[in-house]
Write a protein that holds these residues in place. Structure first.
Motif, PDB file in Angstrom:
ATOM      1  N   ALA A 152      37.272  40.611  45.235  1.00 36.45           N
ATOM      2  CA  ALA A 152      37.092  39.612  44.178  1.00 36.45           C
ATOM      3  C   ALA A 152      37.264  38.192  44.724  1.00 36.45           C
ATOM      4  CB  ALA A 152      38.076  39.870  43.038  1.00 36.45           C
ATOM      5  N   ASN A 186      37.549  49.437  41.080  1.00 40.59           N
ATOM      6  CA  ASN A 186      36.686  48.641  41.931  1.00 40.59           C
ATOM      7  C   ASN A 186      35.326  48.334  41.305  1.00 40.59           C
ATOM      8  OD1 ASN A 186      36.310  47.275  44.322  1.00 40.59           O
ATOM      9  ND2 ASN A 186      35.999  49.074  45.574  1.00 40.59           N
ATOM     10  N   LEU A 216      40.096  35.065  38.596  1.00 38.04           N
ATOM     11  CA  LEU A 216      40.323  36.500  38.809  1.00 38.04           C
ATOM     12  C   LEU A 216      40.787  37.168  37.519  1.00 38.04           C
ATOM     13  CD1 LEU A 216      42.024  36.445  42.300  1.00 38.04           C
ATOM     14  CD2 LEU A 216      39.879  37.592  41.746  1.00 38.04           C
ATOM     15  N   MET A 271      37.930  37.711  35.328  1.00 37.47           N
ATOM     16  CA  MET A 271      37.091  38.784  35.844  1.00 37.47           C
ATOM     17  C   MET A 271      37.731  40.158  35.629  1.00 37.47           C
ATOM     18  SD  MET A 271      35.851  39.405  39.751  1.00 37.47           S
ATOM     19  CE  MET A 271      35.101  37.802  39.837  1.00 37.47           C
ATOM     20  N   LEU A 272      39.026  40.257  35.880  1.00 41.64           N
ATOM     21  CA  LEU A 272      39.712  41.548  35.790  1.00 41.64           C
ATOM     22  C   LEU A 272      39.923  41.989  34.352  1.00 41.64           C
ATOM     23  CD1 LEU A 272      42.395  40.995  38.563  1.00 41.64           C
ATOM     24  CD2 LEU A 272      40.349  42.415  38.725  1.00 41.64           C
ATOM     25  N   SER A 286      40.673  45.601  46.139  1.00 37.15           N
ATOM     26  CA  SER A 286      39.901  45.086  44.999  1.00 37.15           C
ATOM     27  C   SER A 286      40.110  43.584  44.863  1.00 37.15           C
ATOM     28  CB  SER A 286      40.322  45.789  43.712  1.00 37.15           C
ATOM     29  OG  SER A 286      40.019  47.154  43.776  1.00 37.15           O
ATOM     30  N   ASP A 293      34.210  47.308  38.323  1.00 38.31           N
ATOM     31  CA  ASP A 293      34.032  46.066  37.556  1.00 38.31           C
ATOM     32  C   ASP A 293      33.874  44.858  38.470  1.00 38.31           C
ATOM     33  OD1 ASP A 293      34.370  47.690  35.381  1.00 38.31           O
ATOM     34  OD2 ASP A 293      36.347  46.926  34.842  1.00 38.31           O
ATOM     35  N   ILE A 294      34.678  44.813  39.513  1.00 40.07           N
ATOM     36  CA  ILE A 294      34.622  43.681  40.436  1.00 40.07           C
ATOM     37  C   ILE A 294      33.288  43.685  41.181  1.00 40.07           C
ATOM     38  CG2 ILE A 294      35.641  42.689  42.528  1.00 40.07           C
ATOM     39  CD1 ILE A 294      38.366  43.716  41.363  1.00 40.07           C
ATOM     40  N   ARG A 295      32.887  44.833  41.658  1.00 38.52           N
ATOM     41  CA  ARG A 295      31.594  44.932  42.358  1.00 38.52           C
ATOM     42  C   ARG A 295      30.454  44.534  41.415  1.00 38.52           C
ATOM     43  NH1 ARG A 295      31.184  47.814  47.057  1.00 38.52           N
ATOM     44  NH2 ARG A 295      29.072  48.388  46.488  1.00 38.52           N
TER      45      ARG A 295
END
Length: 190
Positions: A11, A104, A30, A33-34, A7, A106-108
């Protein structure tokens, strides 16, 4: 389920797809984003960067910060290679269960703008289906154990159910919006 390292790699590749960055900026972006629940340490970031350097997905260059003193250490800036771009495209094209799992998705989703509509729809539908399965299980368990729970445990369960219901509705709205922007053409009857 995707490993946390995978993941992080996705990212990082996505962020570097936007522009080259140094480690501090990568970590800051990051963490944004996370989200607050999954803060990333340098102890997780730098091993991932090292692995990606070894795989030739990224490269580093040293840059002297403008106005910095001569004896200051230059910054290392990471940038995507052609192999890294290919790996990012490959990862974003995957539509199996790892694409819609909690670690995975959320990142995608953050990089959906660079993904084909059909892939987006398959990932969104997979995520919605997975959450609906989870919701049914929780609701069944909740109805069976409701009498045994105290008030606070019951409220926590209710909160969890409502959160998943909201996400399912959100996903359904996104799926409908995707389909209305790009309606599927029906074959002509000739």
């Amino acid at each position: 389920m995707a490993r946390r390292g995978e993941s992080i790699e996705l990212a990082v590749l996505g962020l570097l797809h936007e522009s080259p960055m140094h480690g501090y900026e990568l970590r800051k972006r990051l963490n944004l984003m996370l989200g607050w629940g999954r803060l990333l340490s340098y102890g997780s970031l730098y091993p991932a960067l090292k692995k990606m350097l070894k795989a030739s997905w990224i490269e580093e260059r040293t840059v002297q910060k403008e106005g910095a003193l001569q004896n200051r250490r230059p910054r290392i800036v990471y940038q995507l290679t052609e192999a890294g771009q290919d790996e990012f495209v490959r990862l974003m094209s995957e539509v199996g269960p790892t694409a819609w799992e909690d670690g995975n998705f959320d990142i995608r989703f953050a990089f959906f703008g660079r993904t084909d509509m059909e892939i987006r729809l398959r990932v969104l539908e997979g995520r919605r289906s997975r959450l609906q399965e989870r919701l049914e299980k929780v609701q069944t368990q909740l109805s069976m154990t409701q009498k045994e729970m105290d008030q606070y445990a019951s409220e926590l369960q209710r909160h969890g159910v409502e959160s998943v219901e909201r996400e399912v509705k959100w996903l359904s709205d996104l799926i409908n919006a995707e389909r209305s922007q790009h309606p599927v053409e029906k074959p002509s009857q000739g």
